[in-house]
Design a protein around this motif. Structure first.
Motif, PDB file in Angstrom:
ATOM      1  N   GLY A 195     -14.565 -25.136  22.506  1.00  0.00           N
ATOM      2  CA  GLY A 195     -14.384 -26.270  23.401  1.00  0.00           C
ATOM      3  C   GLY A 195     -13.171 -27.053  22.973  1.00  0.00           C
ATOM      4  O   GLY A 195     -13.297 -28.031  22.235  1.00  0.00           O
ATOM      5  N   ASN A 196     -11.959 -26.598  23.408  1.00  0.00           N
ATOM      6  CA  ASN A 196     -10.799 -27.388  22.983  1.00  0.00           C
ATOM      7  C   ASN A 196     -10.687 -28.661  23.809  1.00  0.00           C
ATOM      8  O   ASN A 196     -11.212 -28.773  24.919  1.00  0.00           O
ATOM      9  CB  ASN A 196      -9.507 -26.564  22.916  1.00  0.00           C
ATOM     10  N   GLY A 200     -11.206 -27.642  27.389  1.00  0.00           N
ATOM     11  CA  GLY A 200     -12.604 -27.229  27.227  1.00  0.00           C
ATOM     12  C   GLY A 200     -12.747 -25.723  27.083  1.00  0.00           C
ATOM     13  O   GLY A 200     -13.843 -25.182  27.263  1.00  0.00           O
ATOM     14  N   ALA A 201     -11.653 -25.030  26.743  1.00  0.00           N
ATOM     15  CA  ALA A 201     -11.733 -23.571  26.586  1.00  0.00           C
ATOM     16  C   ALA A 201     -12.359 -23.212  25.236  1.00  0.00           C
ATOM     17  O   ALA A 201     -12.177 -23.914  24.251  1.00  0.00           O
ATOM     18  CB  ALA A 201     -10.342 -22.964  26.682  1.00  0.00           C
ATOM     19  N   VAL A 202     -13.100 -22.106  25.229  1.00  0.00           N
ATOM     20  CA  VAL A 202     -13.814 -21.664  24.030  1.00  0.00           C
ATOM     21  C   VAL A 202     -13.136 -20.396  23.498  1.00  0.00           C
ATOM     22  O   VAL A 202     -13.031 -19.399  24.217  1.00  0.00           O
ATOM     23  CB  VAL A 202     -15.299 -21.384  24.381  1.00  0.00           C
ATOM     24  N   ASP A 203     -12.663 -20.452  22.255  1.00  0.00           N
ATOM     25  CA  ASP A 203     -11.970 -19.291  21.680  1.00  0.00           C
ATOM     26  C   ASP A 203     -12.935 -18.117  21.511  1.00  0.00           C
ATOM     27  O   ASP A 203     -14.134 -18.313  21.292  1.00  0.00           O
ATOM     28  CB  ASP A 203     -11.357 -19.667  20.319  1.00  0.00           C
ATOM     29  N   PRO A 204     -12.400 -16.868  21.621  1.00  0.00           N
ATOM     30  CA  PRO A 204     -13.264 -15.673  21.570  1.00  0.00           C
ATOM     31  C   PRO A 204     -13.751 -15.383  20.148  1.00  0.00           C
ATOM     32  O   PRO A 204     -13.199 -14.538  19.436  1.00  0.00           O
ATOM     33  CB  PRO A 204     -12.342 -14.556  22.077  1.00  0.00           C
ATOM     34  N   LEU A 205     -14.786 -16.075  19.747  1.00  0.00           N
ATOM     35  CA  LEU A 205     -15.238 -16.034  18.350  1.00  0.00           C
ATOM     36  C   LEU A 205     -15.700 -14.649  17.868  1.00  0.00           C
ATOM     37  O   LEU A 205     -15.354 -14.263  16.738  1.00  0.00           O
ATOM     38  CB  LEU A 205     -16.320 -17.093  18.123  1.00  0.00           C
ATOM     39  N   PRO A 206     -16.449 -13.867  18.661  1.00  0.00           N
ATOM     40  CA  PRO A 206     -16.889 -12.568  18.126  1.00  0.00           C
ATOM     41  C   PRO A 206     -15.700 -11.697  17.709  1.00  0.00           C
ATOM     42  O   PRO A 206     -15.712 -11.101  16.629  1.00  0.00           O
ATOM     43  CB  PRO A 206     -17.648 -11.936  19.300  1.00  0.00           C
TER      44      PRO A 206
END
Ligand SMILES: *Cc1c(COP(=O)(O)O)cnc(C)c1O
Length: 445
Positions: A195-196, A200-206
């Protein structure tokens, strides 16, 4: 604005609090009521110059009012004013803080994290990157171009090299660019933002975790803004996957004073491996840490900290446990829905162009125009026009290439474009969307 029940509750809570000190000889501090009356009236007037953050027509920056329970608990605790540095200063409130931190850790699937509350996300990230630097001395910190600017500054403070990672059109960091940076072999820690703040984008954590493992680097998750959204029920698949893999990062930052219904001054840092606690070791000259039990000051960079924050957060988590399917989670879903509906309405309106579909509850858009300079000018006009109609928005400056990805017809006669940005973080925003759209559509270029 003010629900009188709240003031009555505060009064009865204070009466209950006083019962705990009935053994003490009576002592009530005095003050000059007339003088205070005069000044406090003027203070209230000076406060008029704030935007009405509590109201759903405030749909701009990341501001959400504390819940009544948090406000009452915080205010009530000020009559004792505990300090969560050492148990001598805040025995009860330190115990509450430890319980809150356990519950926050459990939300991320961690049973025994090391963690504590902080003044906010900045301090919490500072501690996380400080530990990262201790474990990977001199190694580079990398974070997305859309990550909070604090990471670059904190790296400077810590004397660690820093590089930004490019982002895709959706505002998430580019995996191939991470791999380019990792190949140089001086990276110690990747910061993933869930959630930047801008989009509000979510970085591709996996995928980030796979790369981190391959290259042996640490992963810190900055979920200051978005941390609670893992409880929601309506995330898109890739967003869900990012939240589900938070369990595997090394440290997490979450700000209860953003989505967690708390007054300002409440961030939190968590470490998966409690052993990092030994880095905090210090030789206090005070006979302050007076018992063998853990004093929070032994695992925190900040010394004095408001016990009131822990009291407020504990009360809130009692009323709204951090559970999937619970009431608090449902509010987060309402924000997600509000943002998606708002995006759709803007897309249907000839007057506005929304950018990427919202991943969380932040929507970025601008008034339709043929070229970037005119669009920026109109964004500023809409901002002012809306404010006159009591609708308060925010603005964000974005690279024109990113904007043109969504609006290819736009003439790029400038490098950046001023867009409007609305953070729909109040559960009530969903009910006010029609009013918000009406005001936006009453603008005439
Ligand atoms: C707000 C925010 C910060 C900074 O936190 P403060 O509480 O303002 O100090 C850091 N990172 C992200 C992603 C944020 O949203």
């Amino acid at each position: 604005m003010i629900n009188v029940a709240e003031l009555e509750l505060l009064q009865s809570a204070l009466a209950r609090l006083a019962e705990g000190y009935e053994q003490m000889p009576d002592f009530t501090p005095d003050f000059d009521v007339d003088k205070v009356t005069d000044v406090i009236g003027r203070v209230a007037e000076r406060m008029h110059d704030n935007y009405p953050y509590y109201h759903p027509l405030y749909a701009g920056q990341m501001l959400k009012p504390p819940h009544a329970i948090a406000r009452i608990a915080y205010a009530m605790s000020l009559w004792v004013n505990p300090n969560n540095h050492a148990l001598d200063g805040g025995k009860a409130s330190s115990a509450l803080e430890k319980e809150c931190v356990v519950e926050l850790g459990q939300m991320f699937g961690w049973d025994k994290p090391l963690g504590h509350l902080t003044g906010g996300g900045t301090m919490a990230n500072l501690e996380a990157l400080w530990i990262a630097g201790r474990l990977r001395p001199g190694k580079r910190i990398i974070a997305s171009e859309q990550a909070h600017y604090t990471h670059k500054r904190i790296s400077e403070v810590l004397g660690l090299p820093f590089s930004p990672i490019q982002v895709d059109y959706d505002g998430r960091l580019k995996l191939d660019h991470i791999e380019d940076l990792l190949a140089v072999d001086d990276v110690g820690t990747i910061v993933a933002t869930l959630g930047n703040t801008g989009l509000g984008a979510v970085d591709p954590l996996p995928e980030i975790l796979v790369l981190a493992k391959k290259y042996g680097v640490r992963v810190h998750a900055d979920a200051a803004y978005g941390g609670y959204f893992g409880l929601a029920n309506t995330l898109h698949d890739h967003t869900r996957a990012a939240y589900d893999s938070l369990t595997d990062v090394d440290s997490i930052v979450i700000d209860p004073h953003k989505h967690g219904l708390q007054p300002y001054g409440c961030g939190c840092v968590l470490f998966r491996d409690a052993d990092v606690g030994h880095f905090y070791k210090h030789d206090s000259p005070f006979t302050y840490f007076s018992s063998a039990e853990l004093h929070l000051g032994e695992i925190s960079l900040e010394c004095s900290r408001p016990g009131a924050s822990a009291v407020a957060l504990w009360a809130t988590q009692q009323l709204y446990p951090l559970q999937k399917g619970g009431e608090f989670a449902a509010w987060l879903d309402r924000s997600l829905t509000a943002a998606r509906d708002f995006h759709q309405s803007l897309a249907a309106s000839p007057m506005y162009q929304p950018l990427m579909p919202p991943e969380l509850d932040i929507v970025v858009y601008f008034p339709t125009a043929a070229d970037a300079i005119t669009a920026s000018k109109r964004s500023r006009e809409v901002f002012a026009h809306a404010a006159q109609h009591h609708l308060h928005l925010a603005m964000i400056e974005l690279p024109v290439d990113l904007v043109r990805h969504y609006v290819p017809d736009l003439t790029a006669n400038a490098d950046t474009l001023t867009c409007l940005r609305s953070v729909l973080m109040k559960p009530e925003h969903a009910d006010w969307l029609a009013s918000i759209i009406n005001i936006l559509e009453s603008y005439e270029p």
